[in-house]
Design a protein around this motif. Structure first.
Motif, PDB file in Angstrom:
ATOM      1  N   GLU A   1       0.828  -1.204   0.000  1.00 41.78           N
ATOM      2  CA  GLU A   1       0.000   0.000   0.000  1.00 41.78           C
ATOM      3  C   GLU A   1       0.866   1.260   0.000  1.00 41.78           C
ATOM      4  O   GLU A   1       0.573   2.223  -0.713  1.00 41.78           O
ATOM      5  N   GLU A   2       1.940   1.242   0.789  1.00 44.80           N
ATOM      6  CA  GLU A   2       2.861   2.384   0.808  1.00 44.80           C
ATOM      7  C   GLU A   2       3.554   2.560  -0.532  1.00 44.80           C
ATOM      8  O   GLU A   2       3.736   3.678  -1.012  1.00 44.80           O
ATOM      9  N   GLN A   3       3.921   1.435  -1.153  1.00 41.23           N
ATOM     10  CA  GLN A   3       4.542   1.504  -2.476  1.00 41.23           C
ATOM     11  C   GLN A   3       3.566   2.064  -3.513  1.00 41.23           C
ATOM     12  O   GLN A   3       3.950   2.860  -4.367  1.00 41.23           O
ATOM     13  N   MET A   4       2.301   1.639  -3.432  1.00 38.65           N
ATOM     14  CA  MET A   4       1.298   2.154  -4.368  1.00 38.65           C
ATOM     15  C   MET A   4       1.121   3.661  -4.182  1.00 38.65           C
ATOM     16  O   MET A   4       1.036   4.402  -5.156  1.00 38.65           O
ATOM     17  N   ASP A   5       1.059   4.102  -2.925  1.00 34.56           N
ATOM     18  CA  ASP A   5       0.931   5.537  -2.649  1.00 34.56           C
ATOM     19  C   ASP A   5       2.093   6.313  -3.248  1.00 34.56           C
ATOM     20  O   ASP A   5       1.900   7.346  -3.899  1.00 34.56           O
ATOM     21  N   ARG A   6       3.298   5.817  -3.033  1.00 32.52           N
ATOM     22  CA  ARG A   6       4.476   6.494  -3.579  1.00 32.52           C
ATOM     23  C   ARG A   6       4.460   6.452  -5.109  1.00 32.52           C
ATOM     24  O   ARG A   6       4.814   7.423  -5.767  1.00 32.52           O
ATOM     25  N   GLY A   7       4.024   5.343  -5.675  1.00 31.70           N
ATOM     26  CA  GLY A   7       3.922   5.232  -7.136  1.00 31.70           C
ATOM     27  C   GLY A   7       2.955   6.249  -7.716  1.00 31.70           C
ATOM     28  O   GLY A   7       3.230   6.857  -8.750  1.00 31.70           O
ATOM     29  N   MET A   8       1.824   6.460  -7.041  1.00 31.73           N
ATOM     30  CA  MET A   8       0.841   7.442  -7.503  1.00 31.73           C
ATOM     31  C   MET A   8       1.409   8.863  -7.414  1.00 31.73           C
ATOM     32  O   MET A   8       1.210   9.676  -8.322  1.00 31.73           O
ATOM     33  N   GLU A   9       2.121   9.140  -6.336  1.00 31.63           N
ATOM     34  CA  GLU A   9       2.756  10.460  -6.192  1.00 31.63           C
ATOM     35  C   GLU A   9       3.778  10.683  -7.306  1.00 31.63           C
ATOM     36  O   GLU A   9       3.835  11.759  -7.906  1.00 31.63           O
ATOM     37  N   ASN A  10       4.581   9.660  -7.585  1.00 33.77           N
ATOM     38  CA  ASN A  10       5.588   9.767  -8.645  1.00 33.77           C
ATOM     39  C   ASN A  10       4.930   9.911 -10.015  1.00 33.77           C
ATOM     40  O   ASN A  10       5.407  10.680 -10.855  1.00 33.77           O
ATOM     41  N   ALA A  11       3.840   9.174 -10.238  1.00 29.16           N
ATOM     42  CA  ALA A  11       3.125   9.276 -11.514  1.00 29.16           C
ATOM     43  C   ALA A  11       2.564  10.679 -11.699  1.00 29.16           C
ATOM     44  O   ALA A  11       2.612  11.236 -12.807  1.00 29.16           O
ATOM     45  N   GLU A  12       2.038  11.251 -10.632  1.00 24.19           N
ATOM     46  CA  GLU A  12       1.515  12.615 -10.711  1.00 24.19           C
ATOM     47  C   GLU A  12       2.620  13.598 -11.076  1.00 24.19           C
ATOM     48  O   GLU A  12       2.431  14.479 -11.921  1.00 24.19           O
ATOM     49  N   SER A  13       3.767  13.425 -10.481  1.00 24.17           N
ATOM     50  CA  SER A  13       4.909  14.294 -10.781  1.00 24.17           C
ATOM     51  C   SER A  13       5.322  14.164 -12.242  1.00 24.17           C
ATOM     52  O   SER A  13       5.566  15.159 -12.920  1.00 24.17           O
TER      53      SER A  13
ATOM     54  N   GLY B   1       3.769  -7.196  -7.459  1.00 25.32           N
ATOM     55  CA  GLY B   1       3.780  -6.049  -6.559  1.00 25.32           C
ATOM     56  C   GLY B   1       5.167  -5.582  -6.190  1.00 25.32           C
ATOM     57  O   GLY B   1       5.334  -4.507  -5.613  1.00 25.32           O
ATOM     58  N   GLU B   2       6.183  -6.361  -6.538  1.00 31.95           N
ATOM     59  CA  GLU B   2       7.554  -5.967  -6.214  1.00 31.95           C
ATOM     60  C   GLU B   2       7.923  -4.701  -6.977  1.00 31.95           C
ATOM     61  O   GLU B   2       7.743  -4.622  -8.191  1.00 31.95           O
ATOM     62  N   ASN B   3       8.385  -3.700  -6.256  1.00 36.10           N
ATOM     63  CA  ASN B   3       8.766  -2.407  -6.839  1.00 36.10           C
ATOM     64  C   ASN B   3       7.634  -1.771  -7.650  1.00 36.10           C
ATOM     65  O   ASN B   3       7.868  -1.150  -8.683  1.00 36.10           O
ATOM     66  N   ILE B   4       6.417  -1.924  -7.171  1.00 41.74           N
ATOM     67  CA  ILE B   4       5.264  -1.406  -7.904  1.00 41.74           C
ATOM     68  C   ILE B   4       5.315   0.117  -8.029  1.00 41.74           C
ATOM     69  O   ILE B   4       4.842   0.677  -9.013  1.00 41.74           O
ATOM     70  N   ASP B   5       5.927   0.778  -7.059  1.00 38.99           N
ATOM     71  CA  ASP B   5       6.062   2.236  -7.128  1.00 38.99           C
ATOM     72  C   ASP B   5       6.906   2.644  -8.329  1.00 38.99           C
ATOM     73  O   ASP B   5       6.552   3.556  -9.075  1.00 38.99           O
ATOM     74  N   GLU B   6       7.995   1.932  -8.552  1.00 34.59           N
ATOM     75  CA  GLU B   6       8.871   2.207  -9.687  1.00 34.59           C
ATOM     76  C   GLU B   6       8.168   1.891 -11.009  1.00 34.59           C
ATOM     77  O   GLU B   6       8.293   2.634 -11.983  1.00 34.59           O
ATOM     78  N   LEU B   7       7.423   0.789 -11.044  1.00 33.91           N
ATOM     79  CA  LEU B   7       6.696   0.417 -12.265  1.00 33.91           C
ATOM     80  C   LEU B   7       5.688   1.492 -12.656  1.00 33.91           C
ATOM     81  O   LEU B   7       5.596   1.871 -13.828  1.00 33.91           O
ATOM     82  N   ILE B   8       4.911   1.967 -11.684  1.00 33.55           N
ATOM     83  CA  ILE B   8       3.894   2.983 -11.974  1.00 33.55           C
ATOM     84  C   ILE B   8       4.555   4.236 -12.548  1.00 33.55           C
ATOM     85  O   ILE B   8       4.093   4.788 -13.548  1.00 33.55           O
ATOM     86  N   GLU B   9       5.646   4.665 -11.935  1.00 34.92           N
ATOM     87  CA  GLU B   9       6.353   5.855 -12.415  1.00 34.92           C
ATOM     88  C   GLU B   9       6.896   5.656 -13.827  1.00 34.92           C
ATOM     89  O   GLU B   9       6.704   6.506 -14.700  1.00 34.92           O
ATOM     90  N   GLN B  10       7.566   4.530 -14.077  1.00 34.18           N
ATOM     91  CA  GLN B  10       8.131   4.280 -15.396  1.00 34.18           C
ATOM     92  C   GLN B  10       7.042   4.136 -16.459  1.00 34.18           C
ATOM     93  O   GLN B  10       7.206   4.604 -17.589  1.00 34.18           O
ATOM     94  N   MET B  11       5.936   3.528 -16.084  1.00 31.22           N
ATOM     95  CA  MET B  11       4.833   3.382 -17.030  1.00 31.22           C
ATOM     96  C   MET B  11       4.269   4.752 -17.410  1.00 31.22           C
ATOM     97  O   MET B  11       3.951   4.996 -18.579  1.00 31.22           O
ATOM     98  N   MET B  12       4.157   5.664 -16.443  1.00 29.22           N
ATOM     99  CA  MET B  12       3.681   7.014 -16.757  1.00 29.22           C
ATOM    100  C   MET B  12       4.689   7.738 -17.646  1.00 29.22           C
ATOM    101  O   MET B  12       4.297   8.464 -18.568  1.00 29.22           O
ATOM    102  N   GLN B  13       5.973   7.537 -17.414  1.00 27.87           N
ATOM    103  CA  GLN B  13       6.987   8.150 -18.278  1.00 27.87           C
ATOM    104  C   GLN B  13       6.793   7.703 -19.729  1.00 27.87           C
ATOM    105  O   GLN B  13       6.893   8.513 -20.653  1.00 27.87           O
ATOM    106  N   ILE B  14       6.504   6.427 -19.909  1.00 28.69           N
ATOM    107  CA  ILE B  14       6.329   5.889 -21.263  1.00 28.69           C
ATOM    108  C   ILE B  14       5.080   6.473 -21.924  1.00 28.69           C
ATOM    109  O   ILE B  14       5.157   7.008 -23.028  1.00 28.69           O
ATOM    110  N   VAL B  15       3.923   6.380 -21.261  1.00 23.43           N
ATOM    111  CA  VAL B  15       2.686   6.835 -21.908  1.00 23.43           C
ATOM    112  C   VAL B  15       2.688   8.338 -22.166  1.00 23.43           C
ATOM    113  O   VAL B  15       2.127   8.797 -23.157  1.00 23.43           O
ATOM    114  N   ARG B  16       3.322   9.095 -21.298  1.00 24.60           N
ATOM    115  CA  ARG B  16       3.388  10.557 -21.498  1.00 24.60           C
ATOM    116  C   ARG B  16       4.245  10.931 -22.702  1.00 24.60           C
ATOM    117  O   ARG B  16       4.075  11.998 -23.266  1.00 24.60           O
ATOM    118  N   SER B  17       5.165  10.059 -23.088  1.00 21.12           N
ATOM    119  CA  SER B  17       6.127  10.422 -24.142  1.00 21.12           C
ATOM    120  C   SER B  17       5.696  10.020 -25.552  1.00 21.12           C
ATOM    121  O   SER B  17       6.367  10.384 -26.510  1.00 21.12           O
TER     122      SER B  17
END
Length: 173
Positions: A26-38, A151-167
């Motif tokens: 849950e903490e990783q998901m929260d951080r992933g969402m924050e990173n995705a927003e950024s 779920g391993e490193n899900i925060d990093e996955l969410i951020e990297q996935m947003m980087q890809i779709v935004r580009s």
């Protein structure tokens, strides 16, 4: 610096990494969402690859596995497969993928967040699949990227996935 200072810095660094490893999903998901927003709020990454008529940023740990057509590209990172869906007829502020997810009565959404700014709409969602399996969906307008993960490193996955779709950009071939 004295030996004591170096040792103290080393101990603090090691403890900091151990604390990071102990985060709940849950903490990783929260951080992933924050990173995705950024990522969403900032300028998209520069394109590093091209597949068919599409240019996009691909983090170094990712590879393109196959591209069946101009609208579906299979990516991979470690043991995870990712499907990049592109609907060129949808604008950057399209909510089609988000509305389809919300309309799916079987979707077990664990965490989600939407992002809006001028002429842009995006979202990130984590859905519970099987035991310790999650589906991560990240979208920007008519571009969506999905994967299934343990779920391993899900925060990093969410951020990297947003980087890809935004580009994602279309080229004129």
């Amino acid at each position: 610096m004295s030996r004591y200072t170096i040792l103290l810095v080393l101990i603090i660094s090691v403890l900091g990494s151990l604390v990071g490893c102990g985060q709940t999903i849950e903490e990783q998901m929260d951080r992933g969402m924050e990173n995705a927003e950024s990522v969403f709020e900032n300028k998209p990454e520069k394109s590093t690859v091209e597949a068919n008529k599409i240019k996009f940023y691909l983090p170094s740990e990712f590879t393109i596995e196959t591209s069946s057509d101009d609208t579906n590209i299979i990516l991979s990172k470690d043991d995870n497969a990712f499907v990049l869906f592109i609907n060129p007829k949808e604008s950057n502020d399209s909510e089609r993928f988000y509305n389809a997810l919300k309309a799916d009565k079987k979707a077990k959404i664990v965490k989600e967040q939407t992002f809006k700014k001028k002429n842009q709409f995006g979202f990130a969602s984590v859905l519970k699949k099987a035991d310790k399996q999650y589906e991560v969906i990240v979208s920007n307008g008519g571009v969506k990227l999905t994967t299934i993960t343990n779920g391993e490193n899900i925060d990093e996955l969410i951020e990297q996935m947003m980087q890809i779709v935004r580009s994602v950009k279309f080229t004129n071939k």
